[in-house]
Design a protein around this motif. Sequence first.
Motif, PDB file in Angstrom:
ATOM      1  N   LEU A 129     -13.283 -16.721  -7.146  1.00  0.00           N
ATOM      2  CA  LEU A 129     -13.411 -16.277  -8.533  1.00  0.00           C
ATOM      3  C   LEU A 129     -14.683 -16.883  -9.139  1.00  0.00           C
ATOM      4  N   TYR A 130     -15.402 -16.101  -9.899  1.00  0.00           N
ATOM      5  CA  TYR A 130     -16.671 -16.489 -10.542  1.00  0.00           C
ATOM      6  C   TYR A 130     -17.797 -16.715  -9.528  1.00  0.00           C
ATOM      7  N   ARG A 137     -22.612  -7.172  -7.672  1.00  0.00           N
ATOM      8  CA  ARG A 137     -22.357  -6.718  -6.299  1.00  0.00           C
ATOM      9  C   ARG A 137     -21.121  -7.444  -5.739  1.00  0.00           C
ATOM     10  N   TYR A 138     -21.098  -8.744  -5.927  1.00  0.00           N
ATOM     11  CA  TYR A 138     -19.978  -9.542  -5.417  1.00  0.00           C
ATOM     12  C   TYR A 138     -18.663  -9.099  -6.071  1.00  0.00           C
ATOM     13  N   TYR A 139     -18.695  -9.002  -7.409  1.00  0.00           N
ATOM     14  CA  TYR A 139     -17.462  -8.617  -8.108  1.00  0.00           C
ATOM     15  C   TYR A 139     -16.974  -7.253  -7.627  1.00  0.00           C
ATOM     16  N   LEU A 199     -17.705 -24.284 -10.664  1.00  0.00           N
ATOM     17  CA  LEU A 199     -18.254 -24.581  -9.335  1.00  0.00           C
ATOM     18  C   LEU A 199     -17.583 -23.679  -8.294  1.00  0.00           C
ATOM     19  N   PRO A 200     -18.085 -22.455  -8.156  1.00  0.00           N
ATOM     20  CA  PRO A 200     -17.416 -21.494  -7.269  1.00  0.00           C
ATOM     21  C   PRO A 200     -17.743 -21.689  -5.796  1.00  0.00           C
ATOM     22  N   ASP A 246     -19.007 -12.746 -17.956  1.00  0.00           N
ATOM     23  CA  ASP A 246     -19.461 -11.668 -17.059  1.00  0.00           C
ATOM     24  C   ASP A 246     -18.267 -11.048 -16.329  1.00  0.00           C
ATOM     25  N   TYR A 247     -17.419 -11.914 -15.790  1.00  0.00           N
ATOM     26  CA  TYR A 247     -16.255 -11.401 -15.049  1.00  0.00           C
ATOM     27  C   TYR A 247     -15.328 -10.591 -15.961  1.00  0.00           C
ATOM     28  N   GLU A 248     -15.215 -11.022 -17.215  1.00  0.00           N
ATOM     29  CA  GLU A 248     -14.369 -10.272 -18.154  1.00  0.00           C
ATOM     30  C   GLU A 248     -14.977  -8.884 -18.419  1.00  0.00           C
TER      31      GLU A 248
END
Length: 403
Positions: free
Chosen positions: A168-169, A198-200, A227-228, A244-246
């Motif tokens: 996550l993140y 791209r990752y998400y 710290l992903p 960003d993830y939201e």
Amino acid sequence: MNKKEVSDGIYALSMNVDNIVFENMWDLPNGVSLNSYIVKGKDVAIIDGVIGWDGIPETLYKNLDEIGIKLEDIKYLVVNHVEMDHSGWIENFKKITKDFTIVATKKAEDMIKAFYGDDLEIKVVKDGDSIDLGNGKVLEFYATPNVHWPETMMTYEVSSKSLFPCDLYGTFGQVEAHLFDDELTPEEKAMYDIEGIRYYSNVMMTYAAMVKKAIVKTRTLDINYVLPGHGILFRSNPNQIIDDYERWSDYTNGSGKKQVTILWGSMYGSTEKMVNFSKQIIEDRGFAVKTVELPKDTQSDVLTKSLDSSAIIVAAPTYEYKMFPPVAHALDEIGRKRMTGKKTLYFGSAGWIGGAKRDFENIIESSKMNWEIIDAIEFIGNARENAYEQIEDAINRLLDSVE
Ligand code: FEO
């Protein structure tokens, strides 16, 4: 291997991997980093270990030595996520020592045993459980199921307010000398902006609802560092990647920028001509346009470039009474990843009889994409004047629907 002290007693070890296809499926034009962390209290915990990915224990010894840790100081391996890019090293680690305890969720316990054997000591933790490492370092654990495997959790170190969310993140893109968000050059920042989405879209998007739940849980914590397990580390603005993830999760459910993505393929140029015609209309209306040409571009590009658009145009000719397969596969992949709620329009050369239009409608219906089809237009052979008018009118209605 990059090694940095994040804060007192907390270290990041980051290893770049290139020339791989992530999950043996997603091409990575800028590679990916695998990050692991060491938290040094009286006892030492390794979180999301990737040390030894290369199978060489010497790598581990050398890195530990440089930060003043002996092998026997390591008491815990915190496994936030069992996928092999983070847990594969357990196989090697257990060859050099048996004296450690794995910390993981109940679901992860079963998976770890299935992958790495029954001879490991595993401490199962639940939401809110904690482990005191001594010397002021306390780890707390928060379950975040299904982001993107069922066993996932986040670890939080209380004194430094550090969040270790594993996948996550995360972002794609190799990490060189600049590991933290505030160290990035404008060029690096631009690269990670793309590699983040791209990752998400490649890894997380299917589980947008669970990502949203994890974000809600994240926001209950006071965070100085995110710290992903992949990509850059966030300290100057730890909320940025959470925001960003939201936003990306919202894009998954139909919202998007004032932007149109055209997924297209053409065999002999009839459909391509109308793609170029369409781009001009869209730009003249003040919308941004992204194009994905198939099969030249990759499935990773399909997801990356579609997610943040509010409207998607699918342009492809008929092939063997169905849609030109590379474009059909792209649309099918978007459906599998559950990108829902977009506005859409299809057009393409029907050759002599057509069939792609029906295929387009079937894919959207059978994948339960809940996309609103503004129009679907087949033209026989090359587009004539009336097809130009039809397509222009349909594009304007598409743009009106998202303006
Ligand atoms: Fe980075 Fe789901 O593994």
